[in-house]
Design an enzyme around this catalytic site. Structure first.
Site, short mmCIF file in Angstrom:
data_model
loop_
_atom_site.label_atom_id
_atom_site.label_comp_id
_atom_site.label_asym_id
_atom_site.label_seq_id
_atom_site.Cartn_x
_atom_site.Cartn_y
_atom_site.Cartn_z
N CYS A 77 0.82 -1.22 0.00
CA CYS A 77 0.00 0.00 0.00
C CYS A 77 0.85 1.27 0.00
O CYS A 77 1.70 1.46 0.87
CB CYS A 77 -0.94 0.01 1.20
SG CYS A 77 -1.91 1.53 1.33
N TRP A 250 -9.40 5.72 0.10
CA TRP A 250 -9.81 6.34 -1.16
C TRP A 250 -8.95 5.78 -2.28
O TRP A 250 -7.89 5.17 -2.05
CB TRP A 250 -9.69 7.87 -1.10
CG TRP A 250 -8.36 8.37 -0.62
CD1 TRP A 250 -7.21 8.52 -1.34
CD2 TRP A 250 -8.04 8.78 0.72
NE1 TRP A 250 -6.20 8.98 -0.54
CE2 TRP A 250 -6.69 9.16 0.73
CE3 TRP A 250 -8.79 8.86 1.92
CZ2 TRP A 250 -6.04 9.62 1.88
CZ3 TRP A 250 -8.14 9.32 3.06
CH2 TRP A 250 -6.79 9.69 3.02
N GLU A 255 -5.27 3.16 -10.17
CA GLU A 255 -5.91 1.86 -9.92
C GLU A 255 -7.08 1.66 -10.87
O GLU A 255 -7.30 0.58 -11.40
CB GLU A 255 -6.44 1.78 -8.48
CG GLU A 255 -5.38 1.89 -7.41
CD GLU A 255 -6.01 1.72 -6.02
OE1 GLU A 255 -6.38 2.74 -5.42
OE2 GLU A 255 -6.14 0.57 -5.56
N1 ARG Z 1 -6.88 -1.88 -6.67
C1 ARG Z 1 -8.19 -2.15 -6.17
C2 ARG Z 1 -9.24 -1.61 -7.16
O1 ARG Z 1 -8.89 -1.03 -8.14
C3 ARG Z 1 -8.43 -1.52 -4.81
C4 ARG Z 1 -7.45 -1.87 -3.71
C5 ARG Z 1 -7.48 -0.92 -2.54
N2 ARG Z 1 -7.18 0.42 -2.98
C6 ARG Z 1 -7.26 1.53 -2.19
N3 ARG Z 1 -7.00 2.69 -2.74
N4 ARG Z 1 -7.56 1.44 -0.92
O2 ARG Z 1 -10.42 -1.72 -6.96
#
Ligand code: ARG
Length: 371
Positions: A77, A250, A255
């Site tokens: 993370c 968030w 991502e």
């Molecule tokens: N990578 C995952 C997604 O795109 C989420 C993982 C947690 N990400 C976060 N910013 N807390 O759905």
């Protein structure tokens, strides 16, 4: 819902306290002023519980602290600068399916907070010998269906199996299928049987994607949900496993843009974005994928921003991670990190984390993938 209060944290803690073992965990909790008795006493009591095959009887404050340290220890993370702000809802008491569903709804509402997204974790009952506890098949509380139709997928290919399982359990997808149909929940009860739970309408906030400079981008009909609530990792603290402990923060824009929408084995939207931009996609060397990817990332950050929903760009997140490393060093703690997860999938080498050596130290308390 009883939320656990913010806890005081010393800027420096001195107990060699990376929390990778029980004694270090209680020493750090003691230094933070969280223990009703001494670390030595709590360690002894906890060892007694574990030796008798019971989950450790943690106080609410210890549980919340453990959750925050598990986040701090999470090698994958980049957002850990904010570990102290994690809000923890202690639902260890909650064993009935309807109560669990209500707690999950609360989690979504409290973490979404109308766009002011708050890091949040809900902790359900610990595993005990002979009791498996309630879990969930979904990877997250929000997710889009993936429908397999003669060899290609409409929706999110990641969820093809889950979608089929939901349908087999009696879920009726909307009359006309779309690429962004929110999936119902599939909870797995104490008896191991999956139970379909329809998603309460309007619970999940979604953001339609548009681009500040390409009006036709909106016609692609892309969208994403506001908050990722991870439901498929277990939480371990003080030798005790919590199989179901959904947590959320968030989003970082990449991502959604690079991975969920951009990956070839996910939504694979770069060719469509390139068409909107009028790019020549014949030659790889004109970098059409890179150009489309930049604009897709721009659209995600722009759309979340315009909707008043918290999101972070990868440059800001990288700078915050560097600050996190500095703060941890000052506190005398090592940082556990995985380079392949921390370095953003866009413009890696222009973020400072690219140049940082990283090691996964396997620290505990932790989040982990159950077998
Ligand atoms: N990578 C995952 C997604 O795109 C989420 C993982 C947690 N990400 C976060 N910013 N807390 O759905």
């Amino acid at each position: 819902m009883a939320l656990l209060p913010d806890l005081p944290f010393p800027e420096r803690s001195d107990a060699g306290c990376h929390g990778s073992d029980l004694a270090a965990f209680f020493r750090e909790a003691e230094t933070a002023g969280l223990l009703a008795s001494t670390a030595a006493v709590r360690l002894e009591e906890c060892r007694r519980d574990l030796a008798a095959g019971r989950p450790a009887a943690l106080s609410e404050a210890e549980l919340a602290f453990g959750a925050r340290v598990a986040w701090r220890n999470q090698a994958r993370c980049i957002g850990r600068l904010h570990w102290r702000s994690l809000q923890v809802s202690d639902r260890r008491d909650c064993t009935d399916l309807p109560d669990v569903v209500a707690a999950l709804c609360e989690h979504v509402a409290c973490s979404t907070a109308d766009g002011a997204v708050r890091p949040f974790m809900t902790v359900f009952a610990p595993a005990e010998p002979g009791r498996r506890g309630i879990t969930m098949r979904n990877r997250q509380l929000a997710g889009y269906a993936g429908y397999l139709r003669n060899g290609s997928v409409l929706g999110d290919p990641l969820n093809v199996e889950l979608t089929a399982e939901a349908i087999a359990l009696g879920w009726t997808p909307p009359g006309s299928l779309t690429a962004f149909d929110l999936l119902p929940w599939i909870l797995v009860g104490e008896d191991g049987r999956p139970v379909l739970v329809p998603l309460p309408p309007g619970l999940i906030r979604e953001i339609p994607l548009s681009h500040p400079a390409w009006p036709a981008f909106a016609d692609l009909g892309l969208r994403w949900y506001a908050v990722p609530v991870v439901t498929d990792l277990a939480f371990r603290v003080a030798g005790t496993v919590f199989p179901f402990a959904p947590f959320s923060g968030w989003y970082m824009g990449t991502e959604i843009a690079c991975r969920n929408l951009g990956d070839e084995n996910r939504y694979n939207v770069l060719p469509a974005v390139a068409r909107v931009m009028g790019l020549d996609t014949v030659s790889k060397s004109v970098l059409w994928k890179d150009r489309a990817l930049i604009e897709l990332n721009t659209a995600v950050l722009h759309s979340f921003g315009a909707a008043g929903c918290r999101i972070v760009d990868h440059h800001t997140a990288s700078a915050e991670f560097m600050r996190f490393c500095g703060a941890e060093k000052k506190a005398g703690r090592p940082v556990s990190a995985r380079w392949d997860w921390i370095v953003p999938p866009l413009s890696g080498s222009v973020t400072p984390v690219f140049h940082l050596p990283m090691t996964d130290l396997g620290l505990r308390p932790e989040f982990f993938r159950p077998e």
